[in-house]
Structure formats: C-alpha cells, structure tokens
Design an enzyme around this catalytic site. Sequence first.
Site, PDB file in Angstrom:
ATOM      1  N   GLU A 150       0.824  -1.214   0.000  1.00 37.10           N
ATOM      2  CA  GLU A 150       0.000   0.000   0.000  1.00 37.10           C
ATOM      3  C   GLU A 150       0.862   1.269   0.000  1.00 37.10           C
ATOM      4  O   GLU A 150       1.823   1.340   0.760  1.00 37.10           O
ATOM      5  CB  GLU A 150      -0.915   0.015   1.240  1.00 37.10           C
ATOM      6  CG  GLU A 150      -1.975   1.081   1.164  1.00 37.10           C
ATOM      7  CD  GLU A 150      -2.930   1.029   2.357  1.00 37.10           C
ATOM      8  OE1 GLU A 150      -4.069   1.501   2.224  1.00 37.10           O
ATOM      9  OE2 GLU A 150      -2.524   0.534   3.423  1.00 37.10           O
ATOM     10  N   ALA A 285       0.818  -2.470  10.940  1.00 35.75           N
ATOM     11  CA  ALA A 285       0.219  -3.692  10.419  1.00 35.75           C
ATOM     12  C   ALA A 285      -0.392  -3.389   9.060  1.00 35.75           C
ATOM     13  O   ALA A 285      -0.595  -2.226   8.704  1.00 35.75           O
ATOM     14  CB  ALA A 285      -0.839  -4.229  11.384  1.00 35.75           C
ATOM     15  N   MET A 286      -0.712  -4.447   8.296  1.00 37.69           N
ATOM     16  CA  MET A 286      -1.270  -4.267   6.958  1.00 37.69           C
ATOM     17  C   MET A 286      -2.290  -5.355   6.668  1.00 37.69           C
ATOM     18  O   MET A 286      -2.029  -6.538   6.886  1.00 37.69           O
ATOM     19  CB  MET A 286      -0.156  -4.283   5.906  1.00 37.69           C
ATOM     20  CG  MET A 286      -0.654  -4.094   4.491  1.00 37.69           C
ATOM     21  SD  MET A 286      -1.504  -2.506   4.262  1.00 37.69           S
ATOM     22  CE  MET A 286      -2.563  -2.896   2.878  1.00 37.69           C
ATOM     23  N   HIS A 318      -8.424  -3.774  14.231  1.00 40.73           N
ATOM     24  CA  HIS A 318      -8.374  -2.773  13.154  1.00 40.73           C
ATOM     25  C   HIS A 318      -8.154  -3.459  11.811  1.00 40.73           C
ATOM     26  O   HIS A 318      -8.884  -3.213  10.841  1.00 40.73           O
ATOM     27  CB  HIS A 318      -7.256  -1.778  13.458  1.00 40.73           C
ATOM     28  CG  HIS A 318      -7.064  -0.705  12.428  1.00 40.73           C
ATOM     29  ND1 HIS A 318      -7.390   0.606  12.660  1.00 40.73           N
ATOM     30  CD2 HIS A 318      -6.559  -0.738  11.165  1.00 40.73           C
ATOM     31  CE1 HIS A 318      -7.105   1.332  11.585  1.00 40.73           C
ATOM     32  NE2 HIS A 318      -6.592   0.522  10.666  1.00 40.73           N
ATOM     33  N   GLU A 319      -7.159  -4.346  11.749  1.00 43.96           N
ATOM     34  CA  GLU A 319      -6.862  -5.029  10.487  1.00 43.96           C
ATOM     35  C   GLU A 319      -7.975  -6.002  10.108  1.00 43.96           C
ATOM     36  O   GLU A 319      -8.298  -6.152   8.921  1.00 43.96           O
ATOM     37  CB  GLU A 319      -5.523  -5.763  10.585  1.00 43.96           C
ATOM     38  CG  GLU A 319      -4.344  -4.900  10.983  1.00 43.96           C
ATOM     39  CD  GLU A 319      -4.201  -3.641  10.140  1.00 43.96           C
ATOM     40  OE1 GLU A 319      -4.468  -3.698   8.921  1.00 43.96           O
ATOM     41  OE2 GLU A 319      -3.841  -2.600  10.706  1.00 43.96           O
TER      42      GLU A 319
END
Length: 487
Positions: A150, A285-286, A318-319
């Site tokens: 990203e 994180a992703m 969140h991820e």
Amino acid sequence: MNHFFTLLLLFNVDLAHAKGTHELSKSEALYRSSLISEVGYELYFNLYKSETEFSGKSKIEFDLKSLPSKSRPLTIDFAKGKIVSLKVNETSVNKPKYDSYHITLPSKDLKRGKNTIEIAYDHAYSRNGSGLHRFKDPEDNQVYIFSDFEPYDANFMFPCFDQPDLKGTYQLQVEAPLSWQVISSLRETQIQENASFKTWTFPKTLPFSTYIFALHAGPYHVWEDKSFRIPLRLFARETLAKFVNSDDWFTWSRNGFDFFEKYFGFEYPFKKYDQIIVPEFGSGAMENVAAVTFSERFVKRYQPTQIDRESNANTLLHEMAHMWFGDIVTMTWWDDLWLNESFATFMAYTALVEATEFKDAWLDFYQDTKLWAYSVDITPTTHPISTQVANTSVAFSNFDGITYGKGASVLKLFSYYLGTEVFKKGVQDFIQANAFKNATFTDFIGSLSKAAKTPLGSWSNKWFETQGVNTFEIKYSCSDDRINKID
C-alpha cells in the site's frame, strides 16, 4: 493499515503519470478503468535461486472495452525490474517500451475483448519494506520474506494494473527452499517436493485489489487453531517465537470474527485467516487479504502490561475490520483512503468494548486517538478529513491524526446521531451492495441515508469537508478590577 511508524516524505505532481517516475495519477487510473475489466493474474515466483533477486512470470488476462487512443497508450505498472520477455496476445515484443516504471503495450497488438499479456522478469529483493522484502535474521541466519504494497508498491513485485478499482483474481505458484512456509491469500492446494526446493500451488482467489495481495515466505514458526469455524494460523520467526503469546492472538481473533460477521451481516468469505509477525516492518500492520502482517513491536520481550495487550488487540481488530471495509469493499481511488482507515479505527474500538475484555477502550480512544486529532487540527497545516488525491505520490500525505482520529471521531458522532442500529443497518447495506467491488464516500453516505430515511449529504459535508476545530473569541473591558462589558 495501522499508522504507527509510517513516516513519508511526499510531493504533488499532477500528471497522467510522470514519465520515468514511480507514481500513478488519478486521471491515468480513470483512463485505464474506462478501458479495462475482468482482470485475472497467473503468477509464478522463484525464491530460491538467488539471495539478491527473485524471478517471476505474470500472465495477465483482461477484457478491453475499446482500443486505447494513439496519443494515450495502455500501460502496465512495473517498477525497477528487468524484463526478460514480453508477449501480447501471443505476439512477442522484441524491444519492450519500458521506462523502469511503466510498460507501454503496443496498441497494434491489442484487441477488443479478451487480451492476454505474458511477462517474464527478474527483480531485486527490497530492503526498504516496499514490494517483496528480504530479511536475514542475525541470530540464526535464517531468511524471511514478506510483501507490503500500500498504496502503490505491488508493481515492485510483479507487473500489474496497480490501482484499487481494477480488482483481479490471482492464481499463484511459488518455488521456495525446502524448509520454508509459503503464505498467500488462500491455502495451498499442492506442495511438490523436488531435490532442492518445493513448488507451492495456490488456487484462484476471489477478486480484490493489487495492494492487498500477499506473499510471505520463510522458515516461520507456526501456531494453528483448528477449533474455530475459520482456520486460524499465526507465524513468527523462530528466534522471536518464545516471546509470542498465541493464546491472546487466537482469543482476540475468534472474538473479532464473531463480532464483525454479526455487525456487518456478511460472512467472512476468504476461507482462512493468517497473521504473520514480520521483521523490519515499516508500519504497524497491513490488511492483506487473509494474510495480515504485523510489526514485531507487538511482541514484547517482557511480561506485557494491560496497556500493551489492549494496544495489540486494537491493532488486530483494526486489520480484521479491513477484511470487510477495505478488502471486500474497496475505495475506488485514494481520495477515500481516510474512510478506509477511519472506519477501521472506529470499528476496532467498538469491537474492543463489545467483544473483548477491554471494556473501557472508548476512554482510551478519547484520551489518546481523539486528542491526537485535536493536536493536529489546531495546527496551520491541518486539512479536511476528506481531500482530493491527485496521484499515488501524495496518497499518504494526509496520513495523520485527522485521517485516523478525527475521521473516527466523526463516524462515532454519526453513529450516535443516527442511532447505533440505523448506522449499522446502513453499513450492512453498503457492504452487501458493493461486495467485491469498489465504492466511494458518496456511496457510503447513500447507504446511511437510505437506512436513516433522510438525506445526509449536507450534514456530512460540514463535518468531513471542513477543517479546524470550533473556536470562539470573547472581547471584554474592565473597570475597577471588574469586567464591565462583554462583546
């Protein structure tokens, strides 16, 4: 994506895509999406022959609605690689037009309808965290590889149409050392062992954007939870494994899936869920589809505090929220990246309170995330929550307390204003109406308006398209140590 440790220096160049630079403009992306649909990738990677570079093959199939104009040819994104061969619809291109960032396809070899592009190439491993990153553990000399894309770095790993609204399917084959695990967005269907390597074969995925495709590989330590309806795995390098509390990770994952599937009214579609703790990760994180990466900072080499544990659970949730709001439904362009992140922030705190032991998480939101937003919003460089993004070079230029904290605060206000059930109904409509497609903030507001049975565009514009905090000024005069006049 979690925002921690993301420091970027960016600039604005408003061009179709600047020749010889690593960026894609909104106008070029719109042009390509007006021509292209039904994208599919067949990808091959060799990860065992060299310590400095990998080789690959990309077979790209797509439908072309109309032929590109002579003045504006069709390009494929591919940064800093070496092209070994190029075929366009079975026609070999002897001298590919390649400026180190974009491959220009010969218009004469394209046709309306189905097209097939085949590219063989070599590419250096990344050492800056973008593309396919290679790390050698100094403790035991083991090698670990992970991908991170990203907003516009998938093309550092393989040639592709690297923009969120050209979703594709992916079939994958990987040759890797015998001792390695290979992880992608689906579980492998076959592992074939050869004399010095293994060949891993992965089936065709559902359609999703290039920036959330994943390939991670190495001799990772693996924990697995087979008791849950969704297969769960956790990975970390061997020298870190003794510090990992897998019970926490799996407990929060099960809690999260139970909550999100009910909240979104949409069953998790990606068949499995892997979480990989990777070394030298640049951000927190992703949200790669079903193969989420986390920084090693989430593993404490001491007994973690309750604050540490809540922070880890927050990022994990969140991820996970991104699997629906980001991966299943994806922004059309980077203008709406803020909504992607704001919504995941809002949903992570909601899930913490509703589905985990951290019942006071909203208090931490007010004391931390919202104050962060205020601290940015009072500066001269503040900006509206919703802004226009001209190209990928500036996609992260507003990645700050406004994007995460203020956006999430206004979404929480939205939920309160509409009522939690009406807000949830609107979110469910948005997910269901746009699943495996792309959508915009306008679409999101439309779903909320439908659920609320009232137009919300004007209300939302006042909050999302204006900047700064509310202020007031008092003018007064004094006499005999008393205020005698207030204007």
